[in-house]
Design a protein around this motif. Structure first.
Motif, PDB file in Angstrom:
ATOM      1  N   LYS A 115       5.945  14.412 -15.193  1.00 31.00           N
ATOM      2  CA  LYS A 115       6.638  15.819 -15.649  1.00 31.00           C
ATOM      3  C   LYS A 115       8.429  15.689 -15.875  1.00 31.00           C
ATOM      4  O   LYS A 115       8.506  16.239 -17.441  1.00 31.00           O
ATOM      5  CB  LYS A 115       6.651  16.524 -14.485  1.00 31.00           C
ATOM      6  N   ALA A 116       8.573  14.774 -15.975  1.00 31.40           N
ATOM      7  CA  ALA A 116      10.013  14.600 -16.467  1.00 31.40           C
ATOM      8  C   ALA A 116      10.173  14.876 -17.889  1.00 31.40           C
ATOM      9  O   ALA A 116      11.549  15.232 -18.486  1.00 31.40           O
ATOM     10  CB  ALA A 116      10.907  14.227 -15.113  1.00 31.40           C
ATOM     11  N   ARG A 117       9.648  13.848 -18.122  1.00 37.35           N
ATOM     12  CA  ARG A 117       9.336  14.409 -19.489  1.00 37.35           C
ATOM     13  C   ARG A 117       8.953  14.539 -19.679  1.00 37.35           C
ATOM     14  O   ARG A 117       9.600  15.077 -21.763  1.00 37.35           O
ATOM     15  CB  ARG A 117       8.357  12.478 -20.176  1.00 37.35           C
ATOM     16  N   ALA A 118       7.836  15.760 -19.712  1.00 33.49           N
ATOM     17  CA  ALA A 118       6.967  16.570 -20.376  1.00 33.49           C
ATOM     18  C   ALA A 118       8.427  17.924 -20.906  1.00 33.49           C
ATOM     19  O   ALA A 118       8.140  18.499 -21.346  1.00 33.49           O
ATOM     20  CB  ALA A 118       6.267  16.665 -20.132  1.00 33.49           C
ATOM     21  N   LEU A 119       9.292  17.712 -19.740  1.00 34.05           N
ATOM     22  CA  LEU A 119       9.960  18.953 -19.599  1.00 34.05           C
ATOM     23  C   LEU A 119      11.535  18.180 -20.558  1.00 34.05           C
ATOM     24  O   LEU A 119      11.652  19.145 -21.041  1.00 34.05           O
ATOM     25  CB  LEU A 119      10.219  18.679 -18.304  1.00 34.05           C
ATOM     26  N   CYS A 120      11.851  17.173 -20.835  1.00 35.70           N
ATOM     27  CA  CYS A 120      12.771  17.032 -21.904  1.00 35.70           C
ATOM     28  C   CYS A 120      12.161  17.278 -23.173  1.00 35.70           C
ATOM     29  O   CYS A 120      13.201  17.840 -23.741  1.00 35.70           O
ATOM     30  CB  CYS A 120      13.040  15.454 -21.742  1.00 35.70           C
ATOM     31  N   VAL A 121      11.046  17.320 -23.167  1.00 37.33           N
ATOM     32  CA  VAL A 121      10.487  16.076 -24.724  1.00 37.33           C
ATOM     33  C   VAL A 121      10.301  18.285 -25.289  1.00 37.33           C
ATOM     34  O   VAL A 121      10.383  18.716 -25.889  1.00 37.33           O
ATOM     35  CB  VAL A 121       8.712  16.510 -24.859  1.00 37.33           C
ATOM     36  N   THR A 122       9.952  19.210 -24.284  1.00 37.75           N
ATOM     37  CA  THR A 122       9.509  20.416 -23.883  1.00 37.75           C
ATOM     38  C   THR A 122      11.097  21.218 -24.534  1.00 37.75           C
ATOM     39  O   THR A 122      11.169  22.411 -25.604  1.00 37.75           O
ATOM     40  CB  THR A 122       9.355  21.590 -23.360  1.00 37.75           C
ATOM     41  N   GLU A 123      12.137  20.592 -23.685  1.00 42.26           N
ATOM     42  CA  GLU A 123      13.381  21.375 -24.003  1.00 42.26           C
ATOM     43  C   GLU A 123      14.238  20.693 -25.126  1.00 42.26           C
ATOM     44  O   GLU A 123      14.862  21.366 -26.077  1.00 42.26           O
ATOM     45  CB  GLU A 123      14.245  20.481 -22.454  1.00 42.26           C
ATOM     46  N   ARG A 124      13.447  19.418 -25.445  1.00 39.62           N
ATOM     47  CA  ARG A 124      14.069  18.858 -26.996  1.00 39.62           C
ATOM     48  C   ARG A 124      13.431  19.628 -28.091  1.00 39.62           C
ATOM     49  O   ARG A 124      14.615  20.151 -28.717  1.00 39.62           O
ATOM     50  CB  ARG A 124      14.015  18.003 -26.833  1.00 39.62           C
ATOM     51  N   ALA A 125      12.327  20.342 -27.988  1.00 40.83           N
ATOM     52  CA  ALA A 125      11.786  20.765 -28.696  1.00 40.83           C
ATOM     53  C   ALA A 125      12.069  22.405 -29.495  1.00 40.83           C
ATOM     54  O   ALA A 125      12.727  22.586 -30.416  1.00 40.83           O
ATOM     55  CB  ALA A 125       9.969  21.179 -28.801  1.00 40.83           C
ATOM     56  N   GLN A 126      12.669  23.155 -27.699  1.00 44.89           N
ATOM     57  CA  GLN A 126      13.030  23.896 -28.038  1.00 44.89           C
ATOM     58  C   GLN A 126      14.471  24.002 -28.517  1.00 44.89           C
ATOM     59  O   GLN A 126      15.100  25.192 -28.861  1.00 44.89           O
ATOM     60  CB  GLN A 126      13.288  24.548 -26.469  1.00 44.89           C
ATOM     61  N   LEU A 129       6.077   8.630  -7.811  1.00 39.44           N
ATOM     62  CA  LEU A 129       6.704   8.423  -9.409  1.00 39.44           C
ATOM     63  C   LEU A 129       6.247   8.453  -9.805  1.00 39.44           C
ATOM     64  O   LEU A 129       7.589   9.154 -11.222  1.00 39.44           O
ATOM     65  CB  LEU A 129       7.749   7.703  -8.726  1.00 39.44           C
ATOM     66  N   GLU A 130       5.483   8.208 -10.248  1.00 38.30           N
ATOM     67  CA  GLU A 130       4.844   8.139 -11.853  1.00 38.30           C
ATOM     68  C   GLU A 130       4.499   9.540 -12.397  1.00 38.30           C
ATOM     69  O   GLU A 130       5.164   9.561 -13.558  1.00 38.30           O
ATOM     70  CB  GLU A 130       3.676   7.030 -11.883  1.00 38.30           C
ATOM     71  N   GLU A 131       3.824  10.290 -11.319  1.00 35.07           N
ATOM     72  CA  GLU A 131       3.965  11.940 -11.682  1.00 35.07           C
ATOM     73  C   GLU A 131       5.295  12.495 -12.222  1.00 35.07           C
ATOM     74  O   GLU A 131       5.231  13.301 -13.211  1.00 35.07           O
ATOM     75  CB  GLU A 131       3.267  12.326 -10.984  1.00 35.07           C
ATOM     76  N   GLU A 132       6.070  12.252 -11.286  1.00 36.27           N
ATOM     77  CA  GLU A 132       7.108  13.206 -11.914  1.00 36.27           C
ATOM     78  C   GLU A 132       8.008  12.656 -12.933  1.00 36.27           C
ATOM     79  O   GLU A 132       8.004  13.418 -13.685  1.00 36.27           O
ATOM     80  CB  GLU A 132       8.020  12.808 -10.403  1.00 36.27           C
ATOM     81  N   LEU A 133       7.974  11.258 -13.303  1.00 38.04           N
ATOM     82  CA  LEU A 133       8.526  11.115 -14.155  1.00 38.04           C
ATOM     83  C   LEU A 133       7.906  11.257 -15.343  1.00 38.04           C
ATOM     84  O   LEU A 133       8.590  11.681 -16.214  1.00 38.04           O
ATOM     85  CB  LEU A 133       8.447   9.256 -14.578  1.00 38.04           C
ATOM     86  N   PHE A 175       0.967  -1.284   0.257  1.00 40.19           N
ATOM     87  CA  PHE A 175       0.217  -0.060  -0.114  1.00 40.19           C
ATOM     88  C   PHE A 175       0.779   1.207   0.252  1.00 40.19           C
ATOM     89  O   PHE A 175       0.152   2.393  -1.095  1.00 40.19           O
ATOM     90  CB  PHE A 175      -1.429  -0.091   1.351  1.00 40.19           C
ATOM     91  N   LYS A 176       1.983   1.016   0.761  1.00 44.67           N
ATOM     92  CA  LYS A 176       2.868   2.761   0.851  1.00 44.67           C
ATOM     93  C   LYS A 176       3.874   2.735  -0.147  1.00 44.67           C
ATOM     94  O   LYS A 176       4.008   3.804  -1.277  1.00 44.67           O
ATOM     95  CB  LYS A 176       3.679   2.363   1.823  1.00 44.67           C
ATOM     96  N   LEU A 177       3.896   1.025  -0.634  1.00 42.30           N
ATOM     97  CA  LEU A 177       4.941   1.545  -1.875  1.00 42.30           C
ATOM     98  C   LEU A 177       3.878   1.888  -3.052  1.00 42.30           C
ATOM     99  O   LEU A 177       4.728   2.586  -3.976  1.00 42.30           O
ATOM    100  CB  LEU A 177       5.594   0.252  -2.141  1.00 42.30           C
ATOM    101  N   GLU A 178       2.161   1.610  -3.477  1.00 35.52           N
ATOM    102  CA  GLU A 178       1.904   1.865  -4.393  1.00 35.52           C
ATOM    103  C   GLU A 178       1.600   3.705  -4.434  1.00 35.52           C
ATOM    104  O   GLU A 178       1.433   4.322  -5.391  1.00 35.52           O
ATOM    105  CB  GLU A 178       0.128   1.175  -4.295  1.00 35.52           C
ATOM    106  N   GLY A 179       1.309   4.440  -3.637  1.00 33.34           N
ATOM    107  CA  GLY A 179       1.321   5.524  -2.971  1.00 33.34           C
ATOM    108  C   GLY A 179       2.758   6.418  -3.275  1.00 33.34           C
ATOM    109  O   GLY A 179       2.177   7.385  -4.256  1.00 33.34           O
ATOM    110  N   GLN A 180       4.013   6.012  -2.934  1.00 29.94           N
ATOM    111  CA  GLN A 180       5.055   6.318  -3.657  1.00 29.94           C
ATOM    112  C   GLN A 180       5.086   5.732  -5.440  1.00 29.94           C
ATOM    113  O   GLN A 180       6.255   6.672  -6.226  1.00 29.94           O
ATOM    114  CB  GLN A 180       6.141   5.428  -3.066  1.00 29.94           C
ATOM    115  N   ARG A 181       4.974   4.786  -6.134  1.00 33.51           N
ATOM    116  CA  ARG A 181       4.885   4.250  -7.346  1.00 33.51           C
ATOM    117  C   ARG A 181       3.852   5.917  -8.037  1.00 33.51           C
ATOM    118  O   ARG A 181       4.283   6.273  -9.567  1.00 33.51           O
ATOM    119  CB  ARG A 181       4.210   3.240  -7.688  1.00 33.51           C
ATOM    120  N   ILE A 182       3.511   6.024  -7.590  1.00 30.38           N
ATOM    121  CA  ILE A 182       2.347   7.052  -7.721  1.00 30.38           C
ATOM    122  C   ILE A 182       2.624   8.449  -7.983  1.00 30.38           C
ATOM    123  O   ILE A 182       2.335   9.045  -8.749  1.00 30.38           O
ATOM    124  CB  ILE A 182       0.655   7.408  -7.336  1.00 30.38           C
TER     125      ILE A 182
END
Length: 673
Positions: A474-485, A468-472, A459-466
């Protein structure tokens, strides 16, 4: 001659009369002599003969001189004959001496003088034209309206002072009569004075014979002086006319030369326009070629973007596999640390390469500054500077091609690294499978004990996983935007470099056009200098001619200073004409001065063009240096962005490793699958 004789005979037969034998004989004699004069002097002409001759004279004949002296013409015969001569256009001399012409003859002579436009000399000696004042006044009216008669002989015509007054009125209006013979008449003192007053206004009579008219000697001297003044005036007028004709011809020659010069200028302007059109056509062709090159490069960039998309898809698949193979990340840490070391070494190498590139760029900028100083010192040597600029542009193009090649090499290296990581991951999976089979038995033992604890941890790890997935995400979106820029910035930089190349090519074309324009302007200036030298020579000749004219006018003024007021007025008029001619010549001089000013203006324009050309070259050099600096800054930014992306990837990898190490599901999820 034969035609006139035949017409005379035919007209006599038509009128029902026999032709006069004496007249026919004289016509035969004139035919044999082949003369242009008809001499019927001493022949008594009847009225019928006069009417026939009048009808013959109404048609154009070959006779220019008709001699009818002592023909005993009657009043009616003279009237008919002179009325026939009124419309004749070939007779120039008419002799009516000793025909005892009276009132009717005077009236008909007045009509003849008013209507005839070819008669130059009229002899009326030994007649009685002055006996009847009214008839003589009609003759004088015809003389006043005549504009072609130059010689008139009125000797022995019994002209009194009344006739002289009428003749004076006619002379005031007549402007063509030059010779007038009034000898052996009864003019007297009053008539002489009226004639003197008339000659004060008449400027055409140059010879006047007044002997045998009971006129005092002082009046005769005054008449002689006026006729002498008129003769001098006529000679001066002839000279002035001849000079004006000469000056008019010279002015016409100058106008023609100016016209030719103007045409030559227009031809040079047309040639320049044609050359500009040709240069614009070549520029459009070059622009089309550059556009094709741009299209090719765009296609290459599109292919690279497609490859990048493929790599991104492969990265996404690898991330999914990393989620499934989380347990293997613990054992791959050592390898990744080694990879980090390798990447750090590669980064150091890249930094060293960048430092070398910066050093090269600094050396190139130093070389550019040196070349700039050389160009400032050697502005006149345009060809060397153009060659050096072309070499610099070629080096920049080579650097751009090298940079693109390096980028391609880096992409190929990244693909190789991905393939190596895939192979290593496969080997790690195989090793992990063998280890898992050994550990399955141990894990089954601990299953029952760890179920409760694992459920809580799940239960604890599922919350952490959620989280981390959100952070991932966000990081992917940032990477995509930075690559496009980054890609957009790279495209902008490439577009700027292409624009700079096009601008440099345009500058080179402008340099070529400016050189051609300078050469053409130099040729035009040389032609203008030659024309100016020719005009100066002609001006010197004209000034010499004007000095001669001025000396001549001064001599004329000295000669005519003792003459009367009218002569002074005429000389002043001649002076005014000469001053107008001098004004025209001075206007020509001013026009030449205008041409000189135009030449100086053209030289100034050449200087301004050269200075503008120098300024444009300096501006282009400064722009090139600024572009090099911008390229260096952009490369630094790209390097920094790469480092940031690498740091973010390392952070994500560490987070995933910690998550996998902390979760016990990694020990038994893979065997169930």
């Amino acid at each position: 001659m034969e035609d006139f004789r035949r017409t005379y005979i035919r007209l006599c037969k038509d009128s029902g009369m026999e032709p006069q034998e004496s007249v026919v004989a004289r016509l035969q004699e004139s035919r044999g002599a082949q003369s242009s004069s008809l001499d019927l002097s001493g022949q008594s002409l009847s009225v019928e003969t006069c009417s026939v001759l009048a009808r013959a004279f109404q048609k154009d004949t070959v006779f220019t001189e008709v001699l009818l002296s002592d023909c005993m013409l009657s009043e009616e015969g003279a009237k008919v004959l002179l009325s026939g001569l009124s419309g004749n256009t070939s007779v120039k001399v008419l002799d009516l001496k000793g025909n005892n012409l009276r009132s009717t003859g005077a009236e008909v002579l007045g009509k003849l003088l008013a209507l005839n436009k070819t008669l130059r000399r009229l002899v009326l000696e030994w007649n009685a034209l002055g006996v009847w004042d009214e008839a003589f006044s009609l003759l004088c009216d015809g003389l006043a309206s005549n504009s072609v008669l130059t010689q008139l002989d009125l000797r022995n015509n019994q002209i009194n002072h009344h006739g002289a007054s009428e003749l004076a009125l006619a002379l005031k209006r007549n402007t063509t009569l030059q010779v007038l013979d009034l000898r052996w008449n009864n003019i007297g003192l009053l008539g002489g004075r009226t004639l003197l007053e008339a000659l004060q206004q008449n400027k055409s009579i140059t010879q006047l014979e007044m002997a045998g008219n009971n006129i005092p000697s002082d009046t005769l001297k005054a008449l002689e002086q006026t006729t002498g003044h008129n003769s001098d005036r006529q000679s001066s007028l002839r000279e002035s006319r001849s000079r004006t004709q000469v000056l008019g011809k010279e002015i016409q020659i100058l106008k023609e030369e100016k016209g030719r010069q103007f045409l030559s200028l227009m031809e040079t302007i047309d040639r320049q326009r044609e050359e500009m059109g040709r240069s614009s056509g070549s520029a459009s062709i070059q622009i089309g070629q550059l556009q094709e090159a741009l299209n090719e490069r765009k296609s290459a960039v599109n292919s690279l973007t497609a490859k990048l998309q493929m790599t991104e898809a492969a990265l996404a698949l690898s991330e999914q596999k990393n989620h499934n193979l989380g347990e293997l990340l613990t054992r791959v840490k050592s390898e990744k640390e080694e990879q980090r070391d390798r990447q750090s070494r590669e980064r150091k190498k890249d930094q060293e390469d960048n430092a070398l590139r910066e050093g090269k760029l600094l050396r190139e900028t130093q070389n550019l500054s040196d070349t700039k100083a050389q160009l400032m010192n050697k502005v006149e040597d345009l060809e060397r500077r153009c060659k050096s600029q072309q070499q610099q542009i070629f080096e920049l193009k080579q650097e751009l091609t090298n940079s693109t090649a390096e980028l391609k090499l880096q992409l190929a290296q990244a693909e190789d690294r991905l393939e190596i990581e895939k192979r290593r991951s496969k080997q790690a999976l195989q090793d992990s499978d063998s280890l898992r089979q050994k550990e399955v038995e141990q894990l089954n033992r601990h299953l029952e004990e760890c179920e409760r604890t694992l459920q809580e941890r799940i239960f604890k790890l599922e919350g952490q996983r959620i989280q981390l997935e959100e952070e991932l995400s966000k990081a992917r979106a940032l990477c995509v935007t930075e690559r496009a820029q980054a890609e957009e910035e790279l495209g902008r930089m490439r577009a700027q470099v292409r624009l700079e190349e096009e601008h440099v090519s345009c500058v080179e074309e402008k340099l070529r056009s400016v050189r051609c324009g300078l050469q053409e302007v130099q040729l035009h200036s040389s032609q203008q200098k030659q024309t100016i030298s020719e005009l100066q020579a002609k001006n010197s000749q004209l000034s010499i001619g004007m000095d001669g004219l001025r000396r001549r006018t001064e001599e004329l003024q000295q000669d005519l200073s003792g003459k009367e007021q009218e002569k002074v007025a005429e000389v002043s008029r001649v002076k005014v004409e000469l001053q107008e001619q001098i004004g025209h010549l001075q206007a020509e001089r001013t026009a030449q001065g205008g041409l000189r000013e135009k030449i100086s203006a053209l030289e100034r324009e050449i200087k301004v063009l050269s200075s503008n050309h120098r300024e444009v070259l300096l501006d282009k050099e400064s722009e090139m240096s600024s572009m090099l600096e911008k390229l260096r800054l952009k490369e630094a930014e790209i390097q920094r962005m790469r480092e940031d992306e690498a740091n973010r990837a390392s952070y994500l990898q560490s987070a995933i490793l910690t998550y996998v190490q902390g979760s016990p599901l990694g020990h038994y999820s893979s065997p169930k699958k």
